[in-house]
Design a protein around this motif. Sequence first.
Motif, PDB file in Angstrom:
ATOM      1  N   GLY A  23      11.564 -33.601 -73.920  1.00  0.00           N
ATOM      2  CA  GLY A  23      12.931 -33.384 -73.433  1.00  0.00           C
ATOM      3  C   GLY A  23      13.572 -32.112 -73.943  1.00  0.00           C
ATOM      4  N   LYS A  24      12.755 -31.134 -74.319  1.00  0.00           N
ATOM      5  CA  LYS A  24      13.320 -29.881 -74.821  1.00  0.00           C
ATOM      6  C   LYS A  24      13.994 -29.095 -73.697  1.00  0.00           C
ATOM      7  CE  LYS A  24       9.262 -28.438 -76.276  1.00  0.00           C
ATOM      8  NZ  LYS A  24       8.422 -29.550 -75.805  1.00  0.00           N
ATOM      9  N   SER A  25      13.271 -28.948 -72.586  1.00  0.00           N
ATOM     10  CA  SER A  25      13.863 -28.214 -71.461  1.00  0.00           C
ATOM     11  C   SER A  25      15.101 -28.931 -70.944  1.00  0.00           C
ATOM     12  CB  SER A  25      12.843 -28.074 -70.337  1.00  0.00           C
ATOM     13  OG  SER A  25      11.680 -27.452 -70.800  1.00  0.00           O
ATOM     14  N   VAL A  26      15.040 -30.256 -70.947  1.00  0.00           N
ATOM     15  CA  VAL A  26      16.181 -31.044 -70.476  1.00  0.00           C
ATOM     16  C   VAL A  26      17.398 -30.772 -71.371  1.00  0.00           C
ATOM     17  CG1 VAL A  26      17.045 -33.398 -70.225  1.00  0.00           C
ATOM     18  CG2 VAL A  26      14.779 -32.822 -69.393  1.00  0.00           C
ATOM     19  N   LYS A  34      13.585 -43.984 -67.352  1.00  0.00           N
ATOM     20  CA  LYS A  34      12.895 -43.511 -68.549  1.00  0.00           C
ATOM     21  C   LYS A  34      13.869 -42.694 -69.399  1.00  0.00           C
ATOM     22  CE  LYS A  34       9.195 -40.452 -69.855  1.00  0.00           C
ATOM     23  NZ  LYS A  34       9.082 -39.055 -69.472  1.00  0.00           N
ATOM     24  N   SER A  83       5.107 -31.923 -76.077  1.00  0.00           N
ATOM     25  CA  SER A  83       5.303 -31.674 -74.652  1.00  0.00           C
ATOM     26  C   SER A  83       5.902 -32.914 -73.993  1.00  0.00           C
ATOM     27  CB  SER A  83       3.957 -31.319 -74.028  1.00  0.00           C
ATOM     28  OG  SER A  83       4.154 -30.928 -72.717  1.00  0.00           O
ATOM     29  N   GLY A  84       6.917 -32.703 -73.168  1.00  0.00           N
ATOM     30  CA  GLY A  84       7.501 -33.826 -72.430  1.00  0.00           C
ATOM     31  C   GLY A  84       8.517 -34.618 -73.210  1.00  0.00           C
ATOM     32  N   GLN A 118      11.505 -21.917 -68.226  1.00  0.00           N
ATOM     33  CA  GLN A 118      10.120 -22.095 -68.654  1.00  0.00           C
ATOM     34  C   GLN A 118       9.157 -21.393 -67.680  1.00  0.00           C
ATOM     35  OE1 GLN A 118       9.286 -26.095 -69.662  1.00  0.00           O
ATOM     36  NE2 GLN A 118       7.229 -25.681 -70.334  1.00  0.00           N
ATOM     37  N   HIS A 124       6.845 -23.689 -78.879  1.00  0.00           N
ATOM     38  CA  HIS A 124       5.755 -24.425 -79.497  1.00  0.00           C
ATOM     39  C   HIS A 124       5.190 -23.645 -80.672  1.00  0.00           C
ATOM     40  CE1 HIS A 124       5.532 -27.639 -76.664  1.00  0.00           C
ATOM     41  NE2 HIS A 124       5.511 -26.811 -75.646  1.00  0.00           N
TER      42      HIS A 124
HETATM   43  N1  ATP Z   1      13.973 -33.526 -62.552  1.00  0.00           N
HETATM   44  C1  ATP Z   1      13.331 -34.508 -63.206  1.00  0.00           C
HETATM   45  N2  ATP Z   1      13.065 -35.664 -62.572  1.00  0.00           N
HETATM   46  C2  ATP Z   1      12.437 -36.659 -63.197  1.00  0.00           C
HETATM   47  N3  ATP Z   1      12.018 -36.604 -64.466  1.00  0.00           N
HETATM   48  C3  ATP Z   1      12.235 -35.483 -65.165  1.00  0.00           C
HETATM   49  C4  ATP Z   1      12.909 -34.370 -64.570  1.00  0.00           C
HETATM   50  N4  ATP Z   1      13.007 -33.400 -65.483  1.00  0.00           N
HETATM   51  C5  ATP Z   1      12.417 -33.865 -66.599  1.00  0.00           C
HETATM   52  N5  ATP Z   1      11.954 -35.114 -66.418  1.00  0.00           N
HETATM   53  C6  ATP Z   1      11.297 -35.945 -67.436  1.00  0.00           C
HETATM   54  O1  ATP Z   1      11.874 -35.660 -68.679  1.00  0.00           O
HETATM   55  C7  ATP Z   1      10.893 -35.547 -69.672  1.00  0.00           C
HETATM   56  C8  ATP Z   1      11.157 -34.330 -70.506  1.00  0.00           C
HETATM   57  O2  ATP Z   1      10.957 -33.183 -69.729  1.00  0.00           O
HETATM   58  P1  ATP Z   1      11.079 -31.718 -70.327  1.00  0.00           P
HETATM   59  O3  ATP Z   1      10.807 -30.790 -69.217  1.00  0.00           O
HETATM   60  O4  ATP Z   1      12.368 -31.576 -71.035  1.00  0.00           O
HETATM   61  O5  ATP Z   1       9.903 -31.664 -71.387  1.00  0.00           O
HETATM   62  P2  ATP Z   1       9.620 -30.529 -72.431  1.00  0.00           P
HETATM   63  O6  ATP Z   1       9.939 -31.081 -73.761  1.00  0.00           O
HETATM   64  O7  ATP Z   1      10.311 -29.294 -72.037  1.00  0.00           O
HETATM   65  O8  ATP Z   1       8.073 -30.383 -72.317  1.00  0.00           O
HETATM   66  P3  ATP Z   1       7.181 -29.038 -72.256  1.00  0.00           P
HETATM   67  O9  ATP Z   1       6.970 -28.626 -73.651  1.00  0.00           O
HETATM   68  O10 ATP Z   1       5.917 -29.477 -71.631  1.00  0.00           O
HETATM   69  O11 ATP Z   1       7.931 -28.052 -71.450  1.00  0.00           O
HETATM   70  C9  ATP Z   1       9.561 -35.521 -68.988  1.00  0.00           C
HETATM   71  O12 ATP Z   1       8.821 -36.607 -69.427  1.00  0.00           O
HETATM   72  C10 ATP Z   1       9.828 -35.658 -67.525  1.00  0.00           C
HETATM   73  O13 ATP Z   1       9.096 -36.763 -67.043  1.00  0.00           O
END
Ligand code: ATP
Lengths: 250, 266
Positions: A40-43, A15, A37-38, A86, A197
Amino acid sequence: MSICFDKVSKSFGGKKVLDQISFEINKGEIFFIIGKSGVGKSVTLKHIIGLLKPEQGNIFLDECCVNELNSEELTILRQKCGMVFQHPALLDFLNIKDNVCFGIRNQQLTAEELKKSACAKLALVHLNEKILNQYPHEVSFGMQKRVSIARALTLNPQYLLFDEPTTSLDPISKNAINDLILELSRSLNVTSVVVSHDIDCALKIADRILVLEDGKILALGTTTEIKNSKNPFLIEFLSETFINSWDQVS
Amino acid sequence: MITYVKNTGFDFLHEIGAITSFFIQAMRTFRKTKDNYDLITTQISLVLTRSYTTVMIAGIFVGAILVLQFDLMLRSYDAQIFLGGLNTSALVREIGPLLISFLLAGKIGAYSAAELGTMRVTEQIDAIECLGTNPIQYLIVPRMVAIMISSLILLMFGLVISIFSAMLIAQVFCGVNFLRFASSIPRFTGLWTISSGFIKSLVYSTIVASVACYKGYTATGGARGVGKAVTQASVYVCFYIVIANFLTSYFLDFIYEMGRLIFGIY
Ligand SMILES: Nc1ncnc2c1ncn2[C@@H]1O[C@H](COP(=O)(O)OP(=O)(O)OP(=O)(O)O)[C@@H](O)[C@H]1O
Ligand SMILES: [Mg+2]
């Protein structure tokens, strides 16, 4: 230029989360990353500090290619950065004081000095020194979150990475944190990258805003540019979030 | 079927390789700092306080069971004078190290795997890394070293207790008095026996420490991941220890024989 993403891609199990993302963050800037949400901001944030490695592309921090450093070099690099996760991620076998002082515990300071510096950092996030000897599970989630911000500040970092610093906080603490980010950036030239957010506060204190959508950059610009953008997706996104934040208030 | 066997075989070897390299990595980050010294002593005291009662109770009963079993066999050959020697030798050589390591695996190994796994999935380990500390040096090394050192202390303690309990049982139930029991001990239990017991214990506790810490440290996927790490840590450890038991017994006997041939010692 102090932080630079160069065509960074990352996927988890097929994905695609980040798809050829490129942007730059300037020194002393307050840079907001927003998106659903989800998305990829934290990533993205974890890539800056080397907790995740990109599949393609490079990330530079002060002209250092983060993804090519070995663990010792990363350790040195990370001392310039403060990261707020987070989830508070406090060490649950240490009390609040030791948690806040974790980064400076080996610096030959006396117990008195450590305590003083812990109190000073806690005061910045509007926390009372009464909780110094309590353990993380004994204080509320919002307090844990603020302790984790205080912990990130102890090393006086040049870069601060915040992952949703103000979610689940009361309005007064929220304002305090936002003022703190503004103050650090303006007076000490600290570069702040904030995942949030909270569109209102992003528009209030940010220098530039990055909007992520489907692994791509939807928009990147100063607050006025973002506000006045004609991009239909962006208009929708902003109005949706405004409605959502209104829902939470009322 | 063949591919299944092949895959499991490869997985097994892969896992052993990963655990070994994890252990080597941990030992390479070992530094003699004051911080580290404090962490290790705290961990040792934690391990000892958590496991001494279990070791004590197990020691008492194992000593008693063993002496009853040996007595049953020796009595029919009228060889009760060997009771003390055989009993002590079996305890020191085999039962003691094995039992201590199984107890450590169940108590400390599972505990460490759960603790480290939780720290991993709640991003505490990432946080430590971001605060400029090497988590292997801060979390793993003290735990590993503490488990290894404590196993030797616990072995000593457990052996003393079980030998005394064996003596008592021999006196009360088998009609072998203290003196007769003790006099045959040196015939079977020399310096080599004792050191081989401690070497075995060190090997097994290294396995317990490495597997538990490795499983916890590499846990992924929330509470389920931690659960999996703990189960795997306790099951695999027992499995690895049994294999290591065979190998160390064989190897130590081999060294003993070589020594006897070369130096003529007994
Ligand atoms: N360690 C991991 N293993 C598998 N998939 C992951 C992992 N970390 C993140 N993901 C995937 O990456 C995507 C983005 O995750 P992320 O945590 O960056 O979202 P986000 O933008 O921070 O959301 P939120 O606002 O809810 O915190 C998610 O859909 C999640 O499925
Ligand atoms: Mg997130």
